[in-house]
Design an enzyme around this catalytic site. Structure first.
Site, PDB file in Angstrom:
ATOM      1  N   LYS A  83      16.950  86.812  72.378  1.00 41.61           N
ATOM      2  CA  LYS A  83      18.023  87.483  73.124  1.00 41.61           C
ATOM      3  C   LYS A  83      19.319  87.195  72.397  1.00 41.61           C
ATOM      4  O   LYS A  83      19.515  86.118  71.839  1.00 41.61           O
ATOM      5  CB  LYS A  83      18.081  86.904  74.542  1.00 41.61           C
ATOM      6  CG  LYS A  83      19.068  87.574  75.492  1.00 41.61           C
ATOM      7  CD  LYS A  83      20.464  87.009  75.615  1.00 41.61           C
ATOM      8  CE  LYS A  83      20.623  85.521  75.697  1.00 41.61           C
ATOM      9  NZ  LYS A  83      22.042  85.112  75.983  1.00 41.61           N
ATOM     10  N   HIS A  84      20.207  88.169  72.402  1.00 42.11           N
ATOM     11  CA  HIS A  84      21.546  87.900  71.870  1.00 42.11           C
ATOM     12  C   HIS A  84      22.582  88.479  72.816  1.00 42.11           C
ATOM     13  O   HIS A  84      22.435  89.605  73.296  1.00 42.11           O
ATOM     14  CB  HIS A  84      21.743  88.524  70.485  1.00 42.11           C
ATOM     15  CG  HIS A  84      23.096  88.205  69.899  1.00 42.11           C
ATOM     16  ND1 HIS A  84      23.370  86.999  69.318  1.00 42.11           N
ATOM     17  CD2 HIS A  84      24.247  88.923  69.863  1.00 42.11           C
ATOM     18  CE1 HIS A  84      24.642  86.990  68.922  1.00 42.11           C
ATOM     19  NE2 HIS A  84      25.193  88.138  69.235  1.00 42.11           N
ATOM     20  N   SER A  85      23.618  87.698  73.061  1.00 45.56           N
ATOM     21  CA  SER A  85      24.713  88.156  73.904  1.00 45.56           C
ATOM     22  C   SER A  85      25.958  88.301  73.050  1.00 45.56           C
ATOM     23  O   SER A  85      26.183  87.527  72.123  1.00 45.56           O
ATOM     24  CB  SER A  85      24.948  87.139  75.019  1.00 45.56           C
ATOM     25  OG  SER A  85      26.291  87.216  75.472  1.00 45.56           O
ATOM     26  N   THR A 122      26.477  78.735  72.738  1.00 43.71           N
ATOM     27  CA  THR A 122      25.313  77.996  73.215  1.00 43.71           C
ATOM     28  C   THR A 122      25.179  76.634  72.530  1.00 43.71           C
ATOM     29  O   THR A 122      24.807  75.639  73.171  1.00 43.71           O
ATOM     30  CB  THR A 122      24.051  78.862  72.976  1.00 43.71           C
ATOM     31  OG1 THR A 122      24.175  80.038  73.776  1.00 43.71           O
ATOM     32  CG2 THR A 122      22.783  78.117  73.344  1.00 43.71           C
ATOM     33  N   ARG A 170      36.297  88.894  57.833  1.00 42.22           N
ATOM     34  CA  ARG A 170      36.697  89.823  58.889  1.00 42.22           C
ATOM     35  C   ARG A 170      37.678  89.154  59.843  1.00 42.22           C
ATOM     36  O   ARG A 170      38.659  89.765  60.273  1.00 42.22           O
ATOM     37  CB  ARG A 170      35.474  90.313  59.663  1.00 42.22           C
ATOM     38  CG  ARG A 170      34.654  91.337  58.876  1.00 42.22           C
ATOM     39  CD  ARG A 170      33.299  91.564  59.532  1.00 42.22           C
ATOM     40  NE  ARG A 170      33.430  92.026  60.890  1.00 42.22           N
ATOM     41  CZ  ARG A 170      32.522  91.828  61.839  1.00 42.22           C
ATOM     42  NH1 ARG A 170      31.410  91.162  61.578  1.00 42.22           N
ATOM     43  NH2 ARG A 170      32.723  92.283  63.053  1.00 42.22           N
ATOM     44  N   SER A 185      26.251  92.231  61.525  1.00 44.41           N
ATOM     45  CA  SER A 185      26.443  90.782  61.622  1.00 44.41           C
ATOM     46  C   SER A 185      25.449  90.183  62.612  1.00 44.41           C
ATOM     47  O   SER A 185      24.780  89.188  62.327  1.00 44.41           O
ATOM     48  CB  SER A 185      27.882  90.486  62.055  1.00 44.41           C
ATOM     49  OG  SER A 185      28.067  89.109  62.263  1.00 44.41           O
ATOM     50  N   LYS A 189      21.369  88.259  61.280  1.00 52.93           N
ATOM     51  CA  LYS A 189      21.008  86.883  61.606  1.00 52.93           C
ATOM     52  C   LYS A 189      19.772  86.832  62.495  1.00 52.93           C
ATOM     53  O   LYS A 189      18.896  85.993  62.312  1.00 52.93           O
ATOM     54  CB  LYS A 189      22.182  86.188  62.304  1.00 52.93           C
ATOM     55  CG  LYS A 189      23.316  85.853  61.344  1.00 52.93           C
ATOM     56  CD  LYS A 189      24.496  85.203  62.042  1.00 52.93           C
ATOM     57  CE  LYS A 189      25.222  86.222  62.908  1.00 52.93           C
ATOM     58  NZ  LYS A 189      26.535  85.735  63.392  1.00 52.93           N
ATOM     59  N   LYS A 190      19.717  87.744  63.453  1.00 56.03           N
ATOM     60  CA  LYS A 190      18.587  87.740  64.377  1.00 56.03           C
ATOM     61  C   LYS A 190      17.288  88.137  63.660  1.00 56.03           C
ATOM     62  O   LYS A 190      16.240  87.546  63.885  1.00 56.03           O
ATOM     63  CB  LYS A 190      18.876  88.674  65.561  1.00 56.03           C
ATOM     64  CG  LYS A 190      19.948  88.129  66.499  1.00 56.03           C
ATOM     65  CD  LYS A 190      19.398  86.979  67.339  1.00 56.03           C
ATOM     66  CE  LYS A 190      20.492  86.026  67.794  1.00 56.03           C
ATOM     67  NZ  LYS A 190      19.953  84.871  68.542  1.00 56.03           N
TER      68      LYS A 190
END
Lengths: 435, 435
Positions: A83-85, A122, A170, A185, A189-190
């Site tokens: 999951k990514h937020s 996190t 950036r 971006s 990474k994910k």
């Protein structure tokens, strides 16, 4: 670089579409330094101004993913879903979601970030757990994942190193706000984590990266399209960030909120977002037929204490002190802990997450600069949420501060961030939409 | 910098108009280095993509001018007028124009550039004059100007230093092609010379910086508007660069063409451009009532040998060997000097200035990189121009080369660059328009 950098940059400047091999060449220049800072700044700005096609965004994402190690978890037969937020105030979902989903048979290899500005990270929250290590080697990361079903890793120089330089550039050059750059971006990474699927939590509101709903939707759609064309299963929720998530803001305080949630005492909004994201992860992983069935499974695992067991196992494997589960005081406490009272009776007319996030930063609980140290103990625990009735003198929140002066400064701003008035406003649903 | 760089850059990225003090702040960051390379690259690209308003372009120009020394020539009561050309192949106008205009009572403080690529530079041509120094101090520059009416200076680190860094950055980052950036680069340096007026020679055609006429016109208009709002008188000619200017290409060969022109033997196109530019300078300087009267004055001064005398005086003052005026062989010569013959009879259907300029570079007469050394003696002297009839075996041009191999390589390309066929084409007027 094989191509002349200025030629590729000028092509994007003039609205042309870069070929996949041209984008790969630019990324190789980012990594080996043959694309200089001025060239990188100009390229990023050209993308901000002229955008990227779906094919360009996918090529950039894959190029960045392949700029470093791409993990494989061949020993693990379970589906691997993360999951990514996009980040918000009080967003401690990952700490609860990873053991929840792992308990249901989905492996979660989670690389997370540190907080910057009003947005928490996190890794900072996990750092509030005594002994807990997130600086695992790639091998340790795989081992923990195999043994307990999820593993938490701080950003590694080995994964998507191109993103590290691009992100830092950036940040200083006014080129953050670009959907293709944000997408590549996040996804590079994910995808380097070795996942089969990803659920995105795209936050929307005052304290979100995307304040306007149409921007958030556009980002959500681009991430979904790009992820799919890169060969991963993807789902996304659009969630509210016009109000803090949960009641606790500040690293150790948020961990305590998670520990209490594992024991069944969870704020409703945090519970809702976590279950909805978890349900999508189970469906993507193929371990549930639909979100409704998935959610029922997750609720049962949570209630039965299985999630707490998985959390305990991970804590053990990553070096954390498992006694915290039964003794929250082991997390330590700030010297000054005192309630901030409502100046009048009425209803809480706003709980401004951006203002509160900044109060936490100024208490020492967040970073202004990436190099800043963090005080894990300070923060805010809300006693009231939007629309709640409140009596004069009744606590709006409890502020945990390092000094009385810091507490007083926070008090003044907290009262302004949580105005009390006649109007009883209703909070909008925490899950706004899904894709 | 007073402002946060990323905020200013993002403002331009989003199409906002920067205030004069914001632009001045960016320029201060360019000079003192607080605006980093990535930030400068991003800013320049944002300008390329979103343009600048007239007010922004003027503010940028003035900021860059004021980034270093701004000359004043208070001892000199004459009007101080300069000329600037956007550059072309065979453009040796400055060497003739400065003494011509000085002879008529206008002071010409001229800071010129070096050549790069197919475009020659006045400073390189002057370097072919034995002993001639263009590395004058600011004081010497003023003294020479006062004594003979014009002075020639190579780019000085003291004048408009912001442009030096911006120009180098644009060159590598695909941000050259921007009318506001070109305008401010040109005008900031010229305004720092301490001039009352400027005549622009905006070239247009294959070998010009602006190939398309509408681009050249847009540049011409922006330069005129910006120069006027910066308080200098300004005029501009749009001139042809689809054909080399004059017959000689290569530094010493071009100087010989100038020496011959001083004696009255001048190619028609070179004569026309020089007189037209000079006439505008006299009118701007207020020493002639209109261009026609100005031109008559200039023709007389030229014919009477006054221009030659002024040239001689300047040569003397800047350390040059005045004997070259009577003995052109003092300039030296290339080892291999041989004609390239027409392969067939017919008319010269093209004289491709871009191809010929590149032949000169490859003969060693120009620079591929700014650090390249130059061989002053090599080059091409055209024997035919566009539309000229030619017999088979008759010389098209004489090539001056360092080696026979270099001559042979040049010959092949020269024949291709000057095709002979049936069609008798007519060259367009050398002065296309004026503003």
């Amino acid at each position: 670089m094989k191509h002349h950098p200025a030629r590729l940059i000028a092509k994007k400047r003039d609205g042309g579409e870069l070929a996949a091999d041209e984008i790969a060449d630019l990324v190789s220049g980012v990594v080996d330094g043959t694309l200089g800072d001025a060239q990188l700044g100009a390229f990023l700005m050209a993308v901000c101004c002229n955008g990227m096609t779906a094919a360009e965004t996918a090529a950039l994402t894959l190029g960045m993913r392949d700029s470093g190690v791409v993990l494989r978890h061949d020993r693990i037969s379970k589906p691997k879903i993360d999951k990514h937020s996009t980040g918000g105030v009080g967003d401690k979902v990952s700490l609860l979601l990873a053991p929840l989903v792992a308990a249901a048979g989905v492996a979660v290899p989670m690389v997370s970030g540190r907080g910057l500005g009003h947005t928490g990270g996190t890794i900072d929250k996990l750092a509030a757990l005594p002994g807990y290590r997130t600086d695992l080697s790639i091998t340790e990361f795989g081992d923990v994942l195999e043994q307990c079903g999820y593993a938490m890793l701080s950003p590694s120089a080995e994964l998507a190193p191109a993103d590290r330089r691009m992100y830092a550039t950036r940040d200083i050059s006014g080129t953050v706000e670009s959907i293709p750059l944000i997408t590549s971006s996040i996804l590079s990474k994910k995808l380097a984590e070795g996942i089969d699927g990803l659920v995105m939590d795209v936050k929307c509101g005052r304290a979100a990266f995307m304040q306007r709903e149409d921007d958030a939707r556009a980002l959500m759609e681009t991430i979904c399209a790009t992820g799919r064309s890169a060969g991963v299963k993807i789902a996304a929720l659009l969630t509210d960030m016009d109000h803090p998530l949960g009641l606790a803001l500040g690293n150790a305080l948020e961990v305590v909120e998670i520990l209490e949630a594992l024991d069944g005492n969870c704020p409703e909004d945090l519970r809702e977002v976590t279950l909805e994201l978890g349900a999508e992860m189970l469906v993507l992983g193929g371990v549930a037929v639909d979100p409704r069935a998935a959610r029922a499974t997750l609720e049962r695992l949570w209630q039965d204490g299985v999630v707490r067991q998985v959390f305990r196992h991970n804590l053990e494997l990553q070096g954390g002190d498992v006694r915290v589960l039964d003794d929250h005081t082991l997390l330590g406490r700030a010297p000054v802990i005192e309630a901030v009272s409502a100046p009048r009776a009425g209803f809480v007319e706003d709980v401004d997450p951006l203002a509160l996030g900044q109060v936490v930063v100024d208490l020492g609980g967040g970073r202004r600069q990436p190099s800043d140290a963090i005080d894990p103990h300070v923060g805010i625990v809300l006693q009231k949420q939007l629309g709640d009735p409140v009596a004069a003198g009744e606590p709006l929140a409890i502020v945990h501060a390092a000094t009385t002066a810091a507490w007083e400064a926070a008090r003044v701003r907290l009262v302004a961030a949580m105005p009390v008035g006649e109007e009883r406003r209703k909070r909008r649903p925490v899950v706004l939409d899904r894709a």
